[in-house]
Design a protein around this motif. Structure first.
Motif: not given
Length: 601
Positions: A489-497
């Motif tokens: 999930q942190p890797l996916v969140e990095n896409i939006f950030v």
């Protein structure tokens, strides 16, 4: 397999004792070998001395025999017709003129003999008719001489024409002006019919024996004695008086016993005796060599042996010292370093500079300590990062159970008031809270981690007005394998950030989880803004170096760095992260780790 007893014995000793044992194992056989060589060489020198003495006595005896044989041959000249007439003449009466003539003829014979034999002292011819002719070098004939009363005459007549050799004695026929010794050769001259014609007596100077011996003895450091058949001294070499009977039992005992070689003690000195007996005269030539003479020959060998032994011992001791300095001391230093490590001092290092196997071992030991220190530091920092993450998560939760219960209440109210979207958002957010606060286990099945990502993507779609599409391709076999909680999930969140920030095109998020034999392969791809080459290089450097300071933890890539650190710490060398990004095109992250089936509830 039973090892030899020697190996079992050596295992009980430390390295220093083994070096000493090996040194003694080399030194003792070397000393024994040198001792054996010295004893063998000493015996060889003694044998050489006695053999040389035997050769000397044999040579002297041969020369005496040759001399006696040559003297005996002179008797054959008596058989000349003129001399035969003289010796067969009847007894002379008064001043017979015939006697004068015969005496002149006999004097010619005597002159021939004197000229041929330098050592001649006197020559005598005794006829059967009672006539006598003689020539003496020094003295006159006795006025009255009864031939038949002397033993030599009877012995000569009894030998029937064979020569008889007599040892040291005073001249039998002369009136002596001084004491001197001679030795004699006598022969009974017989005619063809065997009848006795005359008796020939030759007296020879006894010192001629000494001159003959001296000519051979000068090249040897030995004493020579020549004894006649009655053990009277013919040559005494300054040891015994000439003409006297030898009374030394130490010399006579081995001679009478037939011992050609013997060790004796004369005058308190040990000597080696060698003798040879003449078959013609029965004389004995005795050689004596003192032990001191042999000792002088051996002393040089002894000094050489001692020098070789000392040099060998020093050289071998030098080799032992070199082995000690180049092998044993480095091992001691390595051992001391290991002792420090045993008590927890991982800063210890083995200071070994040799280039051999011990140096290689020390280098490997130091490298091992470096790796251990790196692992300790990595473990320590990983624990710090985990505690900090837990602390930050705790700070962010703000009583998560209260929030979870509140979201459940919002969901219920949304259903009552007919607001399905609000209900779905509340349920997704509640699921995310419930997944985050569940601390029962660190490992979860991949399907739960994917469900957490679905809830997150649903909320982001509503928040961003469906400005992106999400594609999830999860392999059913891979979904049942284990993964660390909260790593995808942190890797996916990095896409939006980062990736979708300030982007004016429709975004795409692709998530793929596949199992390939014993590996799980996770791919997370976006078409966001990507990264410049410099930023990408800096991120990769931070991912693969051990040190991450506080600034790194707080920067924009904290999600990627923390996920990478946790996975690497848990899976070790079985984990890899591949990162690819292009500015304006997008980013691709691929995770590879072991496929471990989830065994939890």
């Amino acid at each position: 397999m039973v090892q030899p007893a020697l190996f079992s014995f050596l295992k009980r000793w430390n390295l220093k004792c083994k070096l000493i044992i090996f040194y003694l194992m080399f030194l003792i056989p070397m000393l024994l070998l040198n001792l054996f060589a010295y004893v063998s060489s000493t015996r060889m020198i003694q044998n050489q001395v006695t053999d040389s003495l035997a050769v000397l006595t044999g040579q002297i005896n041969t020369m005496i025999e040759q001399k006696l044989t040559d003297i005996e041959k002179i008797s054959s000249t008596v058989y000349s017709p003129a001399l035969l007439d003289v010796v067969r003449r009847g007894r002379y009466i008064g001043d017979d003129s015939v006697y004068v003539k015969d005496n002149r003829e006999m004097n010619r014979f005597f002159s021939y003999i004197v000229n041929d034999i330098d050592e001649l002292d006197g020559v005598y011819v005794f006829t059967e008719n009672g006539n006598m002719f003689y020539k003496s070098v020094i003295d006159q004939m006795k006025a009255v001489y009864d031939l038949e009363r002397d033993d030599w005459y009877g012995e000569t007549v009894a030998r029937v024409g064979r020569p008889v050799i007599f040892g040291a004695h005073m001249p039998w026929t002369l009136q002596l002006s001084s004491n001197r010794y001679v030795y004699s050769v006598a022969k009974s001259i017989r005619g063809i019919d065997g009848s006795r014609i005359c008796t020939l007596l030759l007296d020879l100077k006894l010192n001629s024996i000494g001159e003959l011996v001296a000519s051979y003895k000068k090249q040897y450091d030995s004493r020579i004695l020549v004894l006649d058949k009655t053990n009277h001294v013919l040559f005494g070499d300054d040891l015994y008086d000439v003409g006297t009977e030898l009374q030394e039992p130490a010399i006579l005992t081995p001679v009478r016993g037939g011992m050609t070689q013997a060790g004796i003690r004369v005058g308190g000195k040990r000597q080696f005796l060698v003798y040879d007996t003449s078959v013609i005269s029965g004389w004995k030539v005795i050689g004596l060599t003192e032990q001191s003479t042999i000792d002088r020959e051996i002393s040089g060998l002894r000094s050489l042996n001692v020098a070789v032994t000392a040099i060998s011992s020093i050289v071998s001791l030098g080799f032992l010292l070199a082995i000690y300095l180049t092998n044993y001391k480095p091992i001691l230093r390595l051992r001391r370093s290991m002792k420090k490590v045993e008590i927890g001092d991982f800063s210890a290092r083995a200071e070994i500079t040799t280039m051999d196997e011990i140096g290689s071992l020390g280098k490997s030991f130091n490298n091992m300590l470096e790796k251990i220190n790196e692992l300790i530091e990595s473990e320590y920092k990983a624990r710090l990062r985990k505690r900090e993450a837990e602390f930050r998560a705790l700070q962010a939760q703000i009583n998560p159970h209260f929030l979870y219960n509140t979201l459940q209440m919002v969901s219920s109210m949304s259903v009552v008031h007919g607001l399905p979207e609000v209900d779905q958002v509340a349920k997704s957010l509640a699921g995310m809270f419930r997944y985050s606060i569940d601390n029962a286990t660190e490992m979860v099945p991949i399907e739960k981690e994917v469900e957490h990502i679905r809830n997150y993507l649903f909320i982001q779609r509503l928040r961003l007005n469906e400005s992106f599409d999400a594609e999830l391709d999860i392999d059913a076999e891979a979904a049942r394998c284990s993964i660390l909680k909260l790593t995808l999930q942190p890797l996916v969140e990095n896409i939006f950030v980062h990736g979708f920030r300030d982007m004016h095109k429709k975004g795409i998020v692709r998530i793929s989880v596949k199992r390939r034999r014993s590996r799980i392969i996770v791919k997370i791809i976006d078409n966001g803004s990507g990264m410049r080459m410099g930023a990408l290089r800096k991120l990769k450097q931070k991912l693969y170096e051990e040190r991450n300071d506080e600034a790194d933890v707080r920067n924009a890539n904290i999600g990627i760095i923390n996920v990478h650190g946790r996975l690497r710490h848990h899976f070790g060398h079985g984990y890899q992260m591949y990162f690819k990004s292009m500015d304006g095109i997008g980013t691709k992250i691929m995770l590879v780790f072991p496929a471990i089936p989830y065994e939890g509830a």
